[in-house]
Design a protein around this motif. Structure first.
Motif: not given
Length: 156
Positions: A112-124
């Motif tokens: 359930g975590w949301v991760v944001e890469a330095e580029s702004g890409e989001v992983y749900l």
């Protein structure tokens, strides 16, 4: 009203931040404040599900199997914060719990975590059960990852 902060620390690779998602379940082992008996299993709850406890509300209510004391946990409203990359990695508060009759001892990360890469890409819906996670950032064409995830509880 004892408030406990859940703090995380992790090494992040090309990752800007980690944050919780709406409806995420918390998986925590507790110790009874009266008899200090530790729960045999992790207890799961989320901020969206509430139950009536005495004169208030709670997200989790249970009875100690050893002494029979009623105890409860409430996720503090608007206490969720993102874990932001730092060098060197340092513990940072991500959420606060109002614990009555029990104290959090151990946290087990899950899905359930949301991760944001330095580029702004989001992983749900990222799964941190193994305390590590790796993926590929197609915008920056580089790996993104979370390594050596640790947690601790701090009494406020």
């Amino acid at each position: 009203m004892p408030i406990f902060e859940l703090q995380l620390k992790a090494s992040l690779e090309n990752t800007a931040k980690i944050q919780t998602s709406k409806g995420m379940f918390w998986k925590i082992r507790f110790a009874c404040s009266s008899c200090h008996e530790m729960s045999a299993q992790y207890m799961e709850f989320n901020a969206d599900e509430e139950t009536d406890v005495g004169r208030g509300k709670a997200n989790l209510a249970s009875k100690c199997h050893f002494c029979g004391r009623v105890r409860s946990v409430l996720v503090m409203p608007k206490s969720e914060q993102a874990y932001v990359a730092s060098e060197p990695p340092a513990f940072s508060t991500i959420i606060k719990f109002d614990c009555r009759g029990m104290e959090p001892v151990e946290y087990a990360p899950g899905e359930g975590w949301v991760v944001e890469a330095e580029s702004g890409e989001v992983y749900l819906d990222v799964d941190l059960t193994e305390c590590e996670w790796v993926d590929y950032d197609s915008r920056n064409q580089c790996p993104v990852g979370i390594y050596c995830l640790e947690s601790q509880f701090q009494k406020e």
